[in-house]
Enzyme design. Structure first.
Site, short mmCIF file in Angstrom:
data_model
loop_
_atom_site.label_atom_id
_atom_site.label_comp_id
_atom_site.label_asym_id
_atom_site.label_seq_id
_atom_site.Cartn_x
_atom_site.Cartn_y
_atom_site.Cartn_z
CB THR A 76 -1.01 0.10 1.12
OG1 THR A 76 -1.83 -1.09 1.04
CG2 THR A 76 -1.83 1.42 1.19
CD GLN A 183 -2.83 -11.34 -4.03
OE1 GLN A 183 -2.53 -12.28 -4.04
NE2 GLN A 183 -3.54 -10.65 -3.19
CB SER A 203 3.10 -7.28 -0.40
OG SER A 203 2.60 -7.68 0.81
N GLY A 204 5.53 -8.04 1.60
CA GLY A 204 6.00 -9.25 2.05
C GLY A 204 5.12 -10.17 2.45
CG HIS A 205 1.10 -9.40 4.09
ND1 HIS A 205 0.11 -10.07 4.34
CD2 HIS A 205 1.10 -8.25 3.44
CE1 HIS A 205 -0.94 -9.22 3.70
NE2 HIS A 205 -0.31 -7.95 3.39
CB CYS A 328 -8.70 -4.54 1.51
SG CYS A 328 -7.04 -5.21 1.28
#
Length: 404
Positions: A76, A183, A203-205, A328
């Site tokens: 984000t 993704q 994104s890491g997670h 989200c």
């Protein structure tokens, strides 16, 4: 088998134990806990070295130069930095941005904010299969178009956009191209030497790393300039101030290294499980897959079970951790805006479930999921007057419903 079975890998992934172990070595007094910006002693030097290794690991994942990686708090923030950073830095060049209606909220809401600042945004419609035709992007381009932002893999339906062709088009027109790869990074091969992309949000997670950490790839040749959105100590070459979270970054780096190493074997196994799940439920009457089946990430399956309400189905599937829409927006009862953009009506959009499979999903998990889904749909349809009418051959679109 652990219940509920986790089939929501598109929302987040568990941290890989190898990543967690590495992170633990960078937190406590007997580990590498220093501030990477502390240049005057060993604690800082060790932390800086750990961060450098992580930066190289993330760069290697996408075949980039380590100087092109800017660490952030997640995709984000990367998206905000990319889109606002470009818009503000190059505002004299133009104020027109192109994106699609099926992007993640982080892109859409950032674009909405820029609209409030006087920028103009074109939101492209996808085809019914979720893909954006290249001609549609080209037709939307103008002399004052500054940026095109299109996601690589969609978070709800898993379709893969033709980012290679989009990159070529943007480069030929001198327009900056940002790709949201939250993704896809660590799940699909990305090579910035082949791909004409200027900015990539990571994104890491979403790739078995920790939450709260991500990266933004910023191309050096041709050089892309950004206006910083976070001011302070001038970290990350002035693009993103804030003390670097060594343990988080080490986790992101390790996750990237493991993803690169295991991508092929992971995906082969995940594809087999995804096919098994789809083959196990597709015989259920009035069951439809959302999004293109070929141009799709192998771990994602978005299915509509007609005449079943999505929320009641999720309650019935209490043994399965799944979602309707993205994490989200799953707290709202609005039908998925992504599915609506594909042309699904409210009923079909409401009856959709996203199944996402990952590294720790087992054969046994999928067998149990198929059994639970089949039983739950039968049970819910038995109670549905609409299903009864449909089975009696009544065309529900022609029914005049009375309002009380």
């Amino acid at each position: 088998m652990k219940l509920p079975i986790y089939l929501d890998y598109a929302a987040t992934t568990p941290v890989d134990p190898r990543v967690a172990e590495k992170m633990m070595q960078h937190m406590t007094m007997d580990g590498v806990f220093g501030n990477p910006a502390s240049r005057s002693h060993k604690y800082g030097w060790q932390a800086e070295e750990a961060v450098d290794i992580a930066r190289n690991q993330v760069a290697d994942l996408i075949n980039a130069d380590h100087r092109e990686i800017v660490f952030t708090s997640g995709a984000t923030e990367s998206i905000n930095l990319a889109i606002k950073g470009i818009a503000h830095f190059y505002h004299k060049k133009g104020k027109h941005i192109i994106t699609s209606k099926t992007e993640h909220k982080a892109v859409l809401d950032t674009c909405r904010q820029l609209e409030r600042e006087g920028y103009e945004v074109t939101y492209l419609e996808p085809e019914a299969n979720g893909l954006i035709p290249l001609a549609r992007i080209e037709d939307a381009m103008r002399d004052d178009t500054l940026l095109v932002s299109i996601m690589h893999v969609n978070n709800e339906i898993g379709v893969i956009q033709d980012v290679m062709a989009i990159g070529e088009l943007c480069r030929s027109k001198g327009i900056i191209f940002h790709m949201d790869a939250a993704q896809s990074a660590g799940k699909l091969p990305i090579d910035v030497q082949q791909l004409k992309v200027d900015l990539i949000s990571i994104s890491g997670h979403k790739m078995y790393g920790p939450k709260g950490v991500g990266a933004l790839y910023v191309r050096r040749k041709p050089r892309i300039r950004l206006e910083s959105q976070m001011h302070g100590g001038g970290h990350e070459r002035g693009m993103r101030s804030g003390t670097l979270a060594t343990h988080q970054l080490v986790g992101l780096g390790e996750a990237a290294a493991i993803a690169k190493q295991d991508m092929e074997s992971d995906n082969a196994r995940i594809r087999t499980l995804r096919d098994k799940l789809w083959n196990g439920v597709k015989h259920i009457e009035e069951t439809y897959i959302n999004g293109d089946m070929e141009q799709r990430f192998c771990g994602s399956l978005n299915v509509s079970f007609n005449f079943v309400e999505g929320e009641s189905l999720m309650m019935a599937l209490k043994d399965l951790a799944v979602s309707s829409g993205s994490a989200c927006t799953s707290a709202s009862l609005e039908p998925s805006y992504v599915l609506r953009a594909l042309g699904l009506n409210d009923e079909m959009a409401h009856s959709s479930i996203r199944f996402s499979i990952g590294r720790f999903t087992t054969d046994e998990d999928i067998d149990h999921a198929i059994k639970v889904i089949t039983q739950s749909i039968d049970k819910l349809r038995e109670m549905s007057p609409l299903w009864e009418m449909f089975k009696d051959g009544i065309d529900l679109d022609q029914v005049q419903w009375a309002h009380h």
